[in-house]
Design an enzyme around this catalytic site. Structure first.
Site, PDB file in Angstrom:
ATOM      1  N   GLY A  38      -9.465  -6.607   8.641  1.00 60.58           N
ATOM      2  CA  GLY A  38      -8.381  -5.866   9.263  1.00 60.58           C
ATOM      3  C   GLY A  38      -7.948  -6.489  10.573  1.00 60.58           C
ATOM      4  O   GLY A  38      -7.160  -7.426  10.610  1.00 60.58           O
ATOM      5  N   ARG A  39      -8.503  -5.964  11.683  1.00 54.43           N
ATOM      6  CA  ARG A  39      -8.038  -6.368  13.012  1.00 54.43           C
ATOM      7  C   ARG A  39      -8.085  -7.875  13.247  1.00 54.43           C
ATOM      8  O   ARG A  39      -7.251  -8.417  13.966  1.00 54.43           O
ATOM      9  CB  ARG A  39      -8.880  -5.646  14.073  1.00 54.43           C
ATOM     10  CG  ARG A  39      -8.560  -4.170  14.203  1.00 54.43           C
ATOM     11  CD  ARG A  39      -9.646  -3.435  14.965  1.00 54.43           C
ATOM     12  NE  ARG A  39     -10.859  -3.297  14.172  1.00 54.43           N
ATOM     13  CZ  ARG A  39     -12.004  -2.800  14.631  1.00 54.43           C
ATOM     14  NH1 ARG A  39     -12.093  -2.422  15.896  1.00 54.43           N
ATOM     15  NH2 ARG A  39     -13.051  -2.676  13.845  1.00 54.43           N
ATOM     16  N   GLN A  71       0.847  -1.194   0.000  1.00 50.55           N
ATOM     17  CA  GLN A  71       0.000   0.000   0.000  1.00 50.55           C
ATOM     18  C   GLN A  71       0.886   1.249   0.000  1.00 50.55           C
ATOM     19  O   GLN A  71       1.735   1.416   0.884  1.00 50.55           O
ATOM     20  CB  GLN A  71      -0.940   0.061   1.203  1.00 50.55           C
ATOM     21  CG  GLN A  71      -1.945   1.194   1.020  1.00 50.55           C
ATOM     22  CD  GLN A  71      -2.755   1.523   2.250  1.00 50.55           C
ATOM     23  OE1 GLN A  71      -2.202   1.901   3.267  1.00 50.55           O
ATOM     24  NE2 GLN A  71      -4.067   1.387   2.164  1.00 50.55           N
ATOM     25  N   TYR A 130      -5.831  10.924   3.937  1.00 48.42           N
ATOM     26  CA  TYR A 130      -4.455  11.169   3.510  1.00 48.42           C
ATOM     27  C   TYR A 130      -4.454  11.913   2.167  1.00 48.42           C
ATOM     28  O   TYR A 130      -5.484  12.416   1.739  1.00 48.42           O
ATOM     29  CB  TYR A 130      -3.686   9.845   3.502  1.00 48.42           C
ATOM     30  CG  TYR A 130      -3.611   9.252   4.896  1.00 48.42           C
ATOM     31  CD1 TYR A 130      -2.883   9.882   5.896  1.00 48.42           C
ATOM     32  CD2 TYR A 130      -4.328   8.097   5.227  1.00 48.42           C
ATOM     33  CE1 TYR A 130      -2.848   9.361   7.186  1.00 48.42           C
ATOM     34  CE2 TYR A 130      -4.295   7.579   6.517  1.00 48.42           C
ATOM     35  CZ  TYR A 130      -3.557   8.214   7.493  1.00 48.42           C
ATOM     36  OH  TYR A 130      -3.529   7.724   8.773  1.00 48.42           O
ATOM     37  N   ARG A 154      -7.508   2.204  -2.737  1.00 49.07           N
ATOM     38  CA  ARG A 154      -8.440   2.107  -1.609  1.00 49.07           C
ATOM     39  C   ARG A 154      -9.126   3.454  -1.410  1.00 49.07           C
ATOM     40  O   ARG A 154      -8.459   4.505  -1.436  1.00 49.07           O
ATOM     41  CB  ARG A 154      -7.704   1.700  -0.332  1.00 49.07           C
ATOM     42  CG  ARG A 154      -8.654   1.258   0.789  1.00 49.07           C
ATOM     43  CD  ARG A 154      -7.900   0.789   2.011  1.00 49.07           C
ATOM     44  NE  ARG A 154      -8.708  -0.133   2.796  1.00 49.07           N
ATOM     45  CZ  ARG A 154      -8.636  -0.271   4.120  1.00 49.07           C
ATOM     46  NH1 ARG A 154      -7.779   0.457   4.812  1.00 49.07           N
ATOM     47  NH2 ARG A 154      -9.378  -1.145   4.749  1.00 49.07           N
TER      48      ARG A 154
END
Length: 357
Positions: free
Chosen positions: A312-313, A98, A177, A224
């Site tokens: 994810g987590r 990424q 971002y 993404r």
């Protein structure tokens, strides 16, 4: 019948299942932004994922957001990543890098440089620095002549990523971002060709993706996005129209995938699925919210037309997550205190499910 465990052809890759390990910041790189042997072990442990997307990798020093994150803008960083990608491949996995330019979400104490953004509007909240959280500083508004340089930084880094052994790259266009800042209607107050109406606000994202496709090919390039997300204080007007226009511009580029976060209403996300003719990776639950993605969430979105599902987590505490999901085994909880603390605790200390006699 399509299930989470059905294989999928993604560009030149055959994924053995439809699970994607989502990109997650871990803060374990060296001070010089170098990947480490522990990072090789960490990613290799999770190689049963259909696809791994690495933590955010800065494409330049000024693009670094957080301390402890790895880069891919020097020869030394490329060399440090090679054992990581080799370890994933040795374990039968596939991995994209990424590419994450933090833009205004950075601090001079981290990089030695004033952060940049589309406009001189600071992020909302405290940013991470080597000495702890500090208020987000005022960014320097990019002059129009400098904007293409930052779009090209993704392409340069993509070449380095492929050289380091990555199977492809994902541009981080989400979560407040730099790309997300250009898409925003309150972080981007420009009146030139990069600001104002939707056609201008999507321009930076399209130029960054197009440059990356030219550098490494569409089948090695994903992006993404977090439609309607408000991370770091960004706001977006006309969310459905904004992202429909963006996907329309990206469609001819032949991307490997678009990766959507569940940051908008399901109705909007389903409309974006219909607007995107290619592979869709869906992250079904709100990022960093109280709920983690479950097998039911994955099945729900496969039914709505997603091709791949990112977790994810759940991948942090369950290196064998694919096996646990397939066999209906318990999903171990993650220790949030170890997310960014450094070291191997809460990084390499999670084990596969222990079967009892």
């Amino acid at each position: 019948m399509t299930t989470l465990f059905t294989s999928y052809r993604l560009g030149g890759l055959t994924l053995p299942n439809r699970t994607v390990m989502a990109p997650m910041t871990r803060g374990r790189a060296t001070a010089g932004g170098l990947a480490t042997p522990s990072m090789a072990t960490y990613y290799a442990q999770r190689a049963t994922a259909g696809l791994i997307v690495s933590e955010g990798v800065q494409p330049s020093l000024i693009g670094q957001s957080n301390p402890g994150t790895p880069g891919l803008h020097t020869d030394e960083q490329v060399e440090a990543w090679r054992p990581v990608t080799a370890a994933v491949h040795a374990n039968g996995g596939r991995i994209f890098a990424q590419l994450m330019h933090g833009g205004r979400v950075s601090h001079p104490d981290t990089t030695g440089l004033q952060p940049v953004g589309p406009s001189a509007v600071p992020a909302v909240g405290d940013v991470f620095t080597p000495t702890g959280p500090q208020p987000a500083p005022m960014p320097r508004a990019l002059p129009i002549a400098e904007v293409p340089e930052h779009a090209q930084s993704y392409a340069r880094t993509a070449r380095r990523a492929v050289d380091a052994g990555f199977d492809g790259v994902e541009l981080h266009g989400a979560n407040g971002y730099l790309i997300s800042q250009f898409l925003s209607s309150n972080a981007n107050l420009r009146t030139d060709r990069y600001g104002g109406p939707i056609t201008n606000r999507i321009r930076f994202a399209v130029e960054a993706v197009a440059a990356t496709v030219e550098a490494v090919g569409g089948e090695r390039t994903g992006i993404r996005l977090s439609p309607g997300g408000t991370f770091w204080g960004v706001e977006e007007s006309e969310v459905r129209e904004l992202y429909t226009a963006l996907l329309t511009e990206l469609a001819p580029l032949g991307l490997a995938y678009v990766h959507l976060e569940a940051t908008a209403d399901e109705e909007v996300l389903v409309a974006l699925r219909r607007a995107w003719p290619g592979t869709l990776v869906m992250n079904p639950v709100f990022p960093m919210g109280p709920k983690q993605t479950s097998r039911d969430d994955a099945d729900h979105w496969l039914g709505l037309g997603a091709d791949l599902i990112s977790f994810g987590r759940a991948f942090l505490a369950n290196p064998d997550l694919v096996e646990r999901l397939r066999d209906g085994l318990p999903i171990a909880p993650v220790d949030e205190a170890t997310y960014y603390q450094g070291g191997d605790a809460g990084y390499l200390t999670y084990s596969a499910y222990q079967h009892t006699a």
